[in-house]
Scaffold this motif. Structure first.
Motif, PDB file in Angstrom:
ATOM      1  N   ALA A   1      -3.874  38.273  43.141  1.00 35.30           N
ATOM      2  CA  ALA A   1      -5.132  39.029  43.025  1.00 35.30           C
ATOM      3  C   ALA A   1      -6.274  38.095  42.639  1.00 35.30           C
ATOM      4  O   ALA A   1      -6.126  37.263  41.745  1.00 35.30           O
ATOM      5  CB  ALA A   1      -4.970  40.122  41.961  1.00 35.30           C
ATOM      6  N   GLY A   2      -7.394  38.227  43.311  1.00 34.23           N
ATOM      7  CA  GLY A   2      -8.574  37.437  42.980  1.00 34.23           C
ATOM      8  C   GLY A   2      -8.582  36.032  43.578  1.00 34.23           C
ATOM      9  O   GLY A   2      -9.585  35.326  43.495  1.00 34.23           O
ATOM     10  N   VAL A   3      -7.452  35.608  44.182  1.00 33.25           N
ATOM     11  CA  VAL A   3      -7.418  34.246  44.750  1.00 33.25           C
ATOM     12  C   VAL A   3      -8.282  34.219  46.012  1.00 33.25           C
ATOM     13  O   VAL A   3      -8.064  34.985  46.940  1.00 33.25           O
ATOM     14  CB  VAL A   3      -5.973  33.797  45.067  1.00 33.25           C
ATOM     15  CG1 VAL A   3      -5.974  32.459  45.797  1.00 33.25           C
ATOM     16  CG2 VAL A   3      -5.154  33.703  43.783  1.00 33.25           C
ATOM     17  N   GLN A   4      -9.274  33.332  46.011  1.00 31.10           N
ATOM     18  CA  GLN A   4     -10.174  33.223  47.165  1.00 31.10           C
ATOM     19  C   GLN A   4      -9.925  31.945  47.966  1.00 31.10           C
ATOM     20  O   GLN A   4     -10.253  31.872  49.146  1.00 31.10           O
ATOM     21  CB  GLN A   4     -11.634  33.243  46.688  1.00 31.10           C
ATOM     22  CG  GLN A   4     -12.047  34.543  46.020  1.00 31.10           C
ATOM     23  CD  GLN A   4     -13.541  34.568  45.723  1.00 31.10           C
ATOM     24  OE1 GLN A   4     -14.341  33.882  46.348  1.00 31.10           O
ATOM     25  NE2 GLN A   4     -13.926  35.368  44.742  1.00 31.10           N
ATOM     26  N   LEU A   5      -9.397  30.935  47.273  1.00 28.25           N
ATOM     27  CA  LEU A   5      -9.252  29.620  47.912  1.00 28.25           C
ATOM     28  C   LEU A   5      -7.985  28.962  47.373  1.00 28.25           C
ATOM     29  O   LEU A   5      -7.681  29.084  46.180  1.00 28.25           O
ATOM     30  CB  LEU A   5     -10.485  28.758  47.569  1.00 28.25           C
ATOM     31  CG  LEU A   5     -10.489  27.292  47.996  1.00 28.25           C
ATOM     32  CD1 LEU A   5     -10.459  27.154  49.518  1.00 28.25           C
ATOM     33  CD2 LEU A   5     -11.734  26.566  47.446  1.00 28.25           C
TER      34      LEU A   5
ATOM     35  N   ILE B   1      -6.027  27.928  39.083  1.00 27.37           N
ATOM     36  CA  ILE B   1      -4.634  28.301  38.815  1.00 27.37           C
ATOM     37  C   ILE B   1      -3.796  27.114  39.262  1.00 27.37           C
ATOM     38  O   ILE B   1      -3.998  26.598  40.369  1.00 27.37           O
ATOM     39  CB  ILE B   1      -4.223  29.545  39.641  1.00 27.37           C
ATOM     40  CG1 ILE B   1      -5.155  30.713  39.348  1.00 27.37           C
ATOM     41  CG2 ILE B   1      -2.764  29.916  39.409  1.00 27.37           C
ATOM     42  CD1 ILE B   1      -5.063  31.266  37.956  1.00 27.37           C
ATOM     43  N   TYR B   2      -2.868  26.684  38.420  1.00 31.62           N
ATOM     44  CA  TYR B   2      -2.102  25.476  38.710  1.00 31.62           C
ATOM     45  C   TYR B   2      -0.712  25.851  39.196  1.00 31.62           C
ATOM     46  O   TYR B   2       0.081  26.399  38.434  1.00 31.62           O
ATOM     47  CB  TYR B   2      -2.028  24.609  37.447  1.00 31.62           C
ATOM     48  CG  TYR B   2      -3.409  24.374  36.861  1.00 31.62           C
ATOM     49  CD1 TYR B   2      -4.298  23.508  37.467  1.00 31.62           C
ATOM     50  CD2 TYR B   2      -3.829  25.065  35.718  1.00 31.62           C
ATOM     51  CE1 TYR B   2      -5.573  23.303  36.958  1.00 31.62           C
ATOM     52  CE2 TYR B   2      -5.098  24.862  35.193  1.00 31.62           C
ATOM     53  CZ  TYR B   2      -5.962  23.991  35.818  1.00 31.62           C
ATOM     54  OH  TYR B   2      -7.214  23.801  35.312  1.00 31.62           O
ATOM     55  N   GLY B   3      -0.434  25.572  40.466  1.00 34.57           N
ATOM     56  CA  GLY B   3       0.865  25.937  41.033  1.00 34.57           C
ATOM     57  C   GLY B   3       0.830  27.381  41.495  1.00 34.57           C
ATOM     58  O   GLY B   3      -0.213  28.044  41.459  1.00 34.57           O
ATOM     59  N   GLU B   4       1.986  27.849  41.923  1.00 36.34           N
ATOM     60  CA  GLU B   4       2.053  29.205  42.507  1.00 36.34           C
ATOM     61  C   GLU B   4       1.703  30.264  41.454  1.00 36.34           C
ATOM     62  O   GLU B   4       2.313  30.308  40.391  1.00 36.34           O
ATOM     63  CB  GLU B   4       3.457  29.440  43.069  1.00 36.34           C
ATOM     64  CG  GLU B   4       3.601  30.816  43.625  1.00 36.34           C
ATOM     65  CD  GLU B   4       4.158  30.848  45.034  1.00 36.34           C
ATOM     66  OE1 GLU B   4       4.472  29.799  45.610  1.00 36.34           O
ATOM     67  OE2 GLU B   4       4.259  31.975  45.557  1.00 36.34           O
TER      68      GLU B   4
ATOM     69  N   ILE C   1      -7.579  28.540  53.065  1.00 35.57           N
ATOM     70  CA  ILE C   1      -6.765  27.349  52.775  1.00 35.57           C
ATOM     71  C   ILE C   1      -7.579  26.099  53.090  1.00 35.57           C
ATOM     72  O   ILE C   1      -8.093  25.946  54.203  1.00 35.57           O
ATOM     73  CB  ILE C   1      -5.472  27.326  53.622  1.00 35.57           C
ATOM     74  CG1 ILE C   1      -4.608  28.552  53.322  1.00 35.57           C
ATOM     75  CG2 ILE C   1      -4.689  26.042  53.364  1.00 35.57           C
ATOM     76  CD1 ILE C   1      -3.410  28.699  54.274  1.00 35.57           C
ATOM     77  N   ALA C   2      -7.707  25.212  52.092  1.00 32.90           N
ATOM     78  CA  ALA C   2      -8.321  23.895  52.289  1.00 32.90           C
ATOM     79  C   ALA C   2      -7.193  22.877  52.226  1.00 32.90           C
ATOM     80  O   ALA C   2      -6.591  22.681  51.170  1.00 32.90           O
ATOM     81  CB  ALA C   2      -9.346  23.616  51.193  1.00 32.90           C
TER      82      ALA C   2
ATOM     83  N   VAL D   1      -6.381  28.342  43.698  1.00 33.17           N
ATOM     84  CA  VAL D   1      -5.049  27.800  43.447  1.00 33.17           C
ATOM     85  C   VAL D   1      -5.019  26.315  43.817  1.00 33.17           C
ATOM     86  O   VAL D   1      -5.452  25.924  44.907  1.00 33.17           O
ATOM     87  CB  VAL D   1      -3.973  28.570  44.249  1.00 33.17           C
ATOM     88  CG1 VAL D   1      -2.605  27.921  44.092  1.00 33.17           C
ATOM     89  CG2 VAL D   1      -3.937  30.032  43.803  1.00 33.17           C
ATOM     90  N   CYS D   2      -4.524  25.496  42.877  1.00 32.85           N
ATOM     91  CA  CYS D   2      -4.363  24.054  43.100  1.00 32.85           C
ATOM     92  C   CYS D   2      -2.871  23.725  42.994  1.00 32.85           C
ATOM     93  O   CYS D   2      -2.151  24.410  42.277  1.00 32.85           O
ATOM     94  CB  CYS D   2      -5.032  23.231  42.002  1.00 32.85           C
ATOM     95  SG  CYS D   2      -6.710  23.674  41.627  1.00 32.85           S
ATOM     96  N   PRO D   3      -2.433  22.651  43.644  1.00 27.06           N
ATOM     97  CA  PRO D   3      -1.067  22.200  43.350  1.00 27.06           C
ATOM     98  C   PRO D   3      -1.011  21.716  41.898  1.00 27.06           C
ATOM     99  O   PRO D   3      -2.053  21.579  41.252  1.00 27.06           O
ATOM    100  CB  PRO D   3      -0.845  21.038  44.316  1.00 27.06           C
ATOM    101  CG  PRO D   3      -2.048  20.959  45.194  1.00 27.06           C
ATOM    102  CD  PRO D   3      -3.142  21.750  44.568  1.00 27.06           C
ATOM    103  N   ASN D   4       0.158  21.438  41.395  1.00 27.60           N
ATOM    104  CA  ASN D   4       0.310  20.922  40.041  1.00 27.60           C
ATOM    105  C   ASN D   4       1.525  20.017  40.024  1.00 27.60           C
ATOM    106  O   ASN D   4       2.639  20.516  40.212  1.00 27.60           O
ATOM    107  CB  ASN D   4       0.524  22.095  39.059  1.00 27.60           C
ATOM    108  CG  ASN D   4       0.295  21.693  37.627  1.00 27.60           C
ATOM    109  OD1 ASN D   4      -0.420  20.737  37.341  1.00 27.60           O
ATOM    110  ND2 ASN D   4       0.899  22.430  36.687  1.00 27.60           N
TER     111      ASN D   4
END
Ligand SMILES: Cc1ncc(COP(=O)(O)O)c(C=O)c1O
Length: 378
Positions: free
Chosen positions: A149-153, A141-144, A186-187, A120-123
């Motif tokens: 599911a599947g989100v690792q970072l 993935i851009y934004g929330e 979370i980075a 997930v990245c901000p957008n």
């Protein structure tokens, strides 16, 4: 060839070059470049002197973990800056050659290659996050996301590039809860943390401390590029979860990203001094104070919580705004839509341009005069 390379998007500045390729700006107006966030205030003498005084270090291979002196200087800075208990310099932090390479490399370390791996990245966002995800074999993935599911970072950016928004404690609490529930890392990209006007921005590690949480699945990235006007030094650090740092060190040993001993000496000098950072903030505050009141409708922008960008709303399409501003007034700004991706039909960067207040004050003022004249004629 690695087929993932073909998935990389052109960088925003390449898109900008293509956008203005046919322009012939008036030769009588000096070019003013506000499109790139490259600090232009002078690099402090204490950093240059420390670098020059440590050139003997070029004769040795540095360790990827950095010298104990550098790690201690970073731990001491973090404790002073955020009021947190000192991190263990042995296990909880690492020097990096600027946050860009580290933000990229971190994804290569933590992503487990699975078909549903997602990042997930901000957008809008800093494009390195997207490239890091793609080359690690994950889907950005851009934004929330609608589902975690599947989100690792997840990459967070506070103060944000380009909007300057600083995440508050409530936002961190929610993010930590999500990370715990769904098990992602979370980075936190904090490279603009030292450019602010009122309160020092809250950091991720500080938020974790205040919420009585440890640093599990959390790392923060910080840099000297903006803080100390040393983008060419390539120096920053990553700090947080010791288990993640251990694996990141392992990855970096193979990747070959040790910091030169001369750069380490300069970095120690920079992290140990705050006077030059205060002066740097003063210079940016002066620019915002002068330039923001020059904005008239239809233009609108607020002072950011942090960072050195004006995130300007435009009355028309942002690419058209940027193209014509350059063609007519020889001022370059970055279209916001180049910094974001369209999700469900909406590009959240559209109708904005990013203006980096990096040139000297007189150039920023002249640029804003031209932008105001240009906008009045729209
Ligand atoms: C949001 C963000 N993160 C990271 C970086 C990288 O900075 P550096 O690699 O110089 O530390 C930048 C540079 O512009 C940035 O805007």
């Amino acid at each position: 060839m690695n087929p993932r390379l073909a998935k990389l998007q052109p960088y925003p500045f390449e898109k900008l070059r293509a956008l203005i390729a046919g322009n012939a700006p008036p030769a009588g107006l000096r070019a003013i470049n506000l499109q790139i966030g490259e600090p232009k205030h002078p690099t402090p003498a204490l950093v240059k002197d420390a670098l020059a005084g440590a050139l003997d270090g070029l004769a040795s291979y540095p360790l990827t973990a950095g010298t104990p002196e550098l790690r201690r200087a970073i731990a001491a800075w973090l404790a002073r800056r955020y009021g947190i208990p000192p991190l263990d310099p042995e296990t909880q932090l690492l020097p990096v050659n600027g946050t860009r390479e580290a933000l990229f490399a971190f994804a290569q370390t933590v992503i487990e290659p699975k078909p549903d791996a997602r990042v997930v990245c901000p957008n809008p966002f800093y494009q390195i996050y997207e490239g890091a995800a793609l080359l690690a074999g994950a889907t950005p993935i851009y934004g929330e996301p609608e589902s975690w599911a599947g989100v690792q970072l997840l990459y967070a950016c506070s103060p944000a590039n380009p909007s300057g928004h600083v995440m508050d404690l409530a936002e961190w609490r929610r993010l930590f809860e999500l990370a715990e529930r769904h098990g992602f890392v979370i980075a936190s990209d904090e490279c603009y943390s030292e450019i602010y006007f009122e309160r020092p921005p809250l950091g991720a590690l500080e938020a974790a401390q205040r919420l009585g949480r440890g640093y599990e699945r959390l790392v923060a990235f910080s840099s000297l590029s903006k803080r100390s006007n040393a983008p060419g030094l390539r120096s920053g650090f990553v700090a947080g979860d010791a288990a993640l740092i251990k694996q990141f060190l392992r990855y970096r040993t193979y990747h070959g990203s040790a910091m030169s001993l001369a750069v380490q000496a300069a970095s120690i000098a920079a992290w140990q001094d705050e006077r030059h950072v205060e002066e740097n903030r003063r210079l940016y505050a002066q620019k915002f104070d002068r330039v923001l009141p020059m904005m008239r409708p239809p233009l609108a922008a607020e002072r950011p919580d942090g960072g050195f960008y004006i995130w300007l709303r435009t009355p028309n399409d942002d690419t058209e705004f940027a193209r014509r501003l350059h063609a007519q007034y020889n001022v370059l700004v970055l279209p916001g839509s180049f910094l974001a991706r369209t999700v469900r039909g909406v590009n959240p960067g559209a109708n904005h341009v990013r203006i980096a207040l990096v040139p000297p004050l007189d150039e920023c003022v002249e640029a804003m005069e031209r932008i105001a004249r240009f906008a009045a004629g729209l």
